[in-house]
Design an enzyme around this catalytic site. Sequence first.
Site, mmCIF file in Angstrom:
data_model
loop_
_atom_site.group_PDB
_atom_site.id
_atom_site.type_symbol
_atom_site.label_atom_id
_atom_site.label_comp_id
_atom_site.label_asym_id
_atom_site.label_seq_id
_atom_site.Cartn_x
_atom_site.Cartn_y
_atom_site.Cartn_z
ATOM 1 N N ARG A 40 -22.307 11.596 -21.308
ATOM 2 C CA ARG A 40 -21.620 12.370 -19.487
ATOM 3 C C ARG A 40 -22.051 10.773 -18.613
ATOM 4 O O ARG A 40 -20.992 10.455 -18.436
ATOM 5 C CB ARG A 40 -22.403 13.652 -19.290
ATOM 6 N N LYS B 103 -13.427 -0.920 0.514
ATOM 7 C CA LYS B 103 -14.418 0.658 0.480
ATOM 8 C C LYS B 103 -14.320 0.783 -1.049
ATOM 9 O O LYS B 103 -12.738 1.842 -2.033
ATOM 10 C CB LYS B 103 -12.450 1.294 0.699
ATOM 11 N N LYS C 165 -13.077 -9.204 13.885
ATOM 12 C CA LYS C 165 -12.608 -8.306 13.434
ATOM 13 C C LYS C 165 -12.311 -8.203 15.523
ATOM 14 O O LYS C 165 -12.933 -8.838 16.113
ATOM 15 C CB LYS C 165 -13.105 -6.711 13.503
ATOM 16 N N GLU D 94 -8.680 -11.332 11.766
ATOM 17 C CA GLU D 94 -8.716 -10.403 11.872
ATOM 18 C C GLU D 94 -6.961 -10.195 12.966
ATOM 19 O O GLU D 94 -7.899 -10.385 13.833
ATOM 20 C CB GLU D 94 -8.784 -8.873 11.303
ATOM 21 N N ASP E 212 -3.023 -7.811 9.984
ATOM 22 C CA ASP E 212 -3.617 -5.913 9.578
ATOM 23 C C ASP E 212 -1.923 -5.274 10.239
ATOM 24 O O ASP E 212 -2.180 -4.971 10.682
ATOM 25 C CB ASP E 212 -4.884 -5.940 10.609
#
Lengths: 281, 281, 281, 281, 281, 281
Positions: free
Chosen positions: A95, A130, A162, A191, A212
């Site tokens: 598994r 992410k 940012k 950004e 962005d």
Amino acid sequence: MKELEHIIDTALHEDIGIGDITTETIIGDTLFASGIIRVKEDAVVAGLAIAEQIFKRLDPGVKISYNTKDGESVKNGQILAKIMGRASSLLKSERTALNFLMRLSGIATITRLYVEEIKGTGVVLLDTRKTTPGLRIVEKYAVRAGGGTNHRFGLFDGILIKDNHIKVAGSIKDAIKRIQRAKPYHKVEVEVKDIVELKEAIRSGADIVLLDNMDLKMLKQAIPLAKGRVQTEVSGNITLKNIKAVAELGPDFISTGAITHSAKSIDISMKLTNIYRKEKK
Amino acid sequence: MKELEHIIDTALHEDIGIGDITTETIIGDTLFASGIIRVKEDAVVAGLAIAEQIFKRLDPGVKISYNTKDGESVKNGQILAKIMGRASSLLKSERTALNFLMRLSGIATITRLYVEEIKGTGVVLLDTRKTTPGLRIVEKYAVRAGGGTNHRFGLFDGILIKDNHIKVAGSIKDAIKRIQRAKPYHKVEVEVKDIVELKEAIRSGADIVLLDNMDLKMLKQAIPLAKGRVQTEVSGNITLKNIKAVAELGPDFISTGAITHSAKSIDISMKLTNIYRKEKK
Amino acid sequence: MKELEHIIDTALHEDIGIGDITTETIIGDTLFASGIIRVKEDAVVAGLAIAEQIFKRLDPGVKISYNTKDGESVKNGQILAKIMGRASSLLKSERTALNFLMRLSGIATITRLYVEEIKGTGVVLLDTRKTTPGLRIVEKYAVRAGGGTNHRFGLFDGILIKDNHIKVAGSIKDAIKRIQRAKPYHKVEVEVKDIVELKEAIRSGADIVLLDNMDLKMLKQAIPLAKGRVQTEVSGNITLKNIKAVAELGPDFISTGAITHSAKSIDISMKLTNIYRKEKK
Amino acid sequence: MKELEHIIDTALHEDIGIGDITTETIIGDTLFASGIIRVKEDAVVAGLAIAEQIFKRLDPGVKISYNTKDGESVKNGQILAKIMGRASSLLKSERTALNFLMRLSGIATITRLYVEEIKGTGVVLLDTRKTTPGLRIVEKYAVRAGGGTNHRFGLFDGILIKDNHIKVAGSIKDAIKRIQRAKPYHKVEVEVKDIVELKEAIRSGADIVLLDNMDLKMLKQAIPLAKGRVQTEVSGNITLKNIKAVAELGPDFISTGAITHSAKSIDISMKLTNIYRKEKK
Amino acid sequence: MKELEHIIDTALHEDIGIGDITTETIIGDTLFASGIIRVKEDAVVAGLAIAEQIFKRLDPGVKISYNTKDGESVKNGQILAKIMGRASSLLKSERTALNFLMRLSGIATITRLYVEEIKGTGVVLLDTRKTTPGLRIVEKYAVRAGGGTNHRFGLFDGILIKDNHIKVAGSIKDAIKRIQRAKPYHKVEVEVKDIVELKEAIRSGADIVLLDNMDLKMLKQAIPLAKGRVQTEVSGNITLKNIKAVAELGPDFISTGAITHSAKSIDISMKLTNIYRKEKK
Amino acid sequence: MKELEHIIDTALHEDIGIGDITTETIIGDTLFASGIIRVKEDAVVAGLAIAEQIFKRLDPGVKISYNTKDGESVKNGQILAKIMGRASSLLKSERTALNFLMRLSGIATITRLYVEEIKGTGVVLLDTRKTTPGLRIVEKYAVRAGGGTNHRFGLFDGILIKDNHIKVAGSIKDAIKRIQRAKPYHKVEVEVKDIVELKEAIRSGADIVLLDNMDLKMLKQAIPLAKGRVQTEVSGNITLKNIKAVAELGPDFISTGAITHSAKSIDISMKLTNIYRKEKK
């Protein structure tokens, strides 16, 4: 390497803990088996070597031979690997090994779809941060297996200024200056969300700009403006449907979190084909 | 608790490593901020307390107040939580906290869809061991937040006799006997793939049977046969489309791996709304 | 496996720490030796494989061959194993290996005494969670070597509803209902202290009842009442003197903490019989 | 400190693992309780502060107040401590805390018996390295609580030259010389089994001799011979019955492994006396 | 051993982290190489076996053969070892291995200078606890390689009563008495700063006195006074210039922190001399 | 943060292990003290906050107040900090805290000397990876405290193409191309040893060139050639004597390993000035 060992140990421990009560009770240690790992849908494979390490971490006596390799496209039903060893070892690590293989192949498969979509445009597909907590190192590997390129690994190995950083520094210019003085060895990415910011970033010496969440219209203005002066990365709301249109505008990079945070696992199964008793030496 | 601490430490370390070079250089330690965490699509929330622990692990001075709670349905645009503390701390833990929140809410959201589908039938929706390696404890939590029920956590806390175990033991009967003698305190579940095996499992004293990959036609025969003698779990190829039809056949449980291995992350973002300097005490 | 490695590393480190100052100074690395491990009182052996792992963890070059195996009865003076390898390695791990072997054999020996006492009654002897902190996994193994059966490992893999749980839930019935809904895969055991509680437990669907601290008189009433409806476990004040009388009443299980928390270590010693210099390859 | 934290974490984890399924399901987090810890036989207490650390490690909100302290004699039925806090926290850490308290009090109790036996003789009772693997630091503490004195902790902080060391070095004299040169800061203890060896040890500059497994007759010869020239430790086959006779021969120390390796746990129980709901702040 | 493994893992992880981005990208896994490790100034070598362990920890396939051994004097330009294995493995562990080798050789080299200076006086050169945090075990090893002798490893394995301890105990006599009672197995060393304290220490039964920061004049008085009654250690402001004069006064030991806390690294470099492709088996 | 915690725990454990036998025996837990930390030579301070963390890790009750701060110049005899808390805690962590403070101040002090030497030239002083294994994060911090700037932390966060990489890739051009494709987010630095290589590096798109071990004569040719096209770093054989001459040639950076690998510790001591008994609450 140490990182990967740690991930594997954690995963095996999570599933097996104090023991596989079913297998240890019924099967014991004297039986051996061979089997196959088979994919049950079309996919790009990633994670074979990790699966191997999992089996061998539990039991160094397990043997595995591959019929394909990471990054290759496989068809529904295809055998990925053959495996043999102590039957209880195979069942106990099955598994965990499959969970890695299924997830990483899922990432490689969707990455490949995006990469195919922008083939020939010269644009590089990037991933993001992410990723699944704790698995970034293997998920970024799967992105590469799928044909993507990795953006910075974490907050520690790349610079991305940012809006909040700019707010604090006072201006894009000041933010860039501070970072250039302290980290002269890194490229500086900034950004920007509109043309005004883009112009200031270029003037202030940014190496890369992250455009962005701009729509196609704004991108059409921004990318030519940046060309030859800074590299450009487009990010935000990229889908399989719109990525080609974006790529044709000629940015250097397009990045998307979807290839890691929303990849569907590929269905892969293990089957023991032969169980036998082996003379103990 | 120790498990969760470990997961959080690993995830923070993975992203921050030796430091957030952008934030530490530009922002420093003297600024404070408040902000909001907002969901950008309809969802069932899960992971708020974990996100809080992440922020506080990095900096015990961070404060968070919730506008909702785990297991509740929220609408696109809704604010999930307000957050305040040292600006650099918020920025450094943002991605890690959101990565958990997005993934766990993704699991809770899809689980809720399955649960809604079988509402009123009395059937219990179960998860599987097809979870993300290293995150099982939080993913099983998210399943509960979505309204599902957890199957065994791992190989160590529940018994499931599969075909390979049976092959080795000689027969279902022998496999069950062995396990009952060694583990008298556990219910015994046996995987069966047809009516013959189902009958043998019932005769041999199984407590639960897992009806594996049976089509509706076979399930229609199997479930009534088992009723009142053993509990039944249906597993394999369960989708949002067919789960209702299966549930109406009256099994005790339906289990599906899709709610964990193929859940799409929910889009959630953090925004600092206010940055200010605070007098140092 | 990882658990056992951890236990062994901790134990070796505890004894050796930064080094065996006597042995390292006087003996060095160039001498080899063979020796024997001998028991100095009648016993049931347990822990041979663990002792082997300890020797080999310190020095993979150590070799050990057994003259008996775990679970066997041995007589005072009998040789349990022969051992050979680097002399310093043997001396450095001797104490740690013997400490395990002595304790585990102590548990196996006393367990065997209890098991012999109830032989033929069909009653199963169970252990408890009253084990040495940190050593539960090996102590429960020693119980099995002695012929006992393990009760749940910890709080995480078995259900036992005690008086405090009942008090909070309101009634035995409510406590059982809650747990059945959340943990459908586990048997439910309920602790009862008199006939009234026993009856309620049976009515409420308990799978097993723990008859706690009941005297023989009450047990004579309780066990026949439960027979065929729930399984019964007798616990509290079990001694070698009274266990047979209890067993003859026909419960399914008798459990006692004494086999782990108050086992006396078996006297076992290691002796080097031959020390020699080996050509370095 | 770090050692103790590690021991406690390991023990709690061993028992609770992924969670107390009974308590978490039935009791939840909103109830609070107070209770008592009571001893059920006469004993010398040891481990109260450790028990407290265990409760607080799981939940820093738990409060405990003592009615006695480590090293004091208590009577059957006496209350050792009162405890209050979240009900689920108390129930989850109960077994782990009691397991320590029972074992350590067992060691302190038997140690006290030995110490009482030799009271007035001026002889010091020493422990050995025959402790439970992983718990040496707390078991040696319990020995002190019982009135004993600790011998070296492990192989790293004290020198004891045994027969095997002597065999390799060639003679007692050579062994002592080597160690004195390398470890000038440690006292040198040498194990001797007869008068010849004793004399050589004295001549060669030993600081302490361990008179190993000598009978009373030989001890009567050996101790006076050593007096004023080296310190003497008697070891081997010491029992509550013979220790006084040995002590009266006037050695400096008597050591015995029985106080740690064969101590019987003291019966101690926790009882919740009051369960109530507390307003959440 | 476990300690050293931990030190090596930490050091490799610190340098390599998630990967050597230059080497992994450009070189890959298919190339092999051989090379040499060469010293670039006169030195006493220490750390060869540790360097070997570092290379092999990263890649067990690396082979190393020595041209010298720890503790030997080498000349500028001399080859210390030859090395061969996967090219990427050699490059990735080069810096970590050299960092150890350079520092430990630096310690051995300066230690040798001090030792040579007092040769023939019979005085033993001791190190202190002023070592690099985390590296004490290897730095004390390097001191031995240089010809020095180790003082106590840490606070746990040797006794040193300093002024603060005496202040609390009330007097040197009381401090010594307390420690002798509790730790009868250790020699007792007492720090004294003048002749009055020295006399009290001798009277009170100290085994060793540390003559702290005394000038030559006072040492001339102190050492003869102590001779034959306690051992003497001179400490404080020892330099290569004055150590001989101190040694000629006849103390047992002279200790200095400079050999560990201010050793200059020895310049050592690795050079790949041959890079080749090897047939994969 | 986690890194630093780990370093501190390791260092405290290394020194204290199972306990400070002198202090625990003589001083106990009831005494409190205040004291000062004083520097005994002119220096630039670094490590005050780390020393504080060490004291507090052992005992959160310790209080410390600074008279200076990291990066400031202090004079021989100056008090760096005042400290108060449990006497035993201060004594047990003294050595570990001072060992850090002495070493880090040593690095800051020598770094400052180099930085002062090139003041006004606009050249930036860089450190290297020649740091103490396990302490890089704090040593690089000390470099910054001294006025230096950090080069890449490790192999994972910066690119440096050396001769071996070039040999494998075939040419500087090919090496750069490979790395630019895979790591588009990093600046590319290339090590060159003569003018030919320098020219190729410039042509091939290097961002920075490391002029390795060039003499002044070659540097005079190389630096103007590079100016305006790539950044330049001079490395190799930099000393306090020659750094100014090199800086006046106008490179962007000069790097030297000596500031970390051969820094001499600064002499710093702790003295308790007041010991008192505090009422226990």
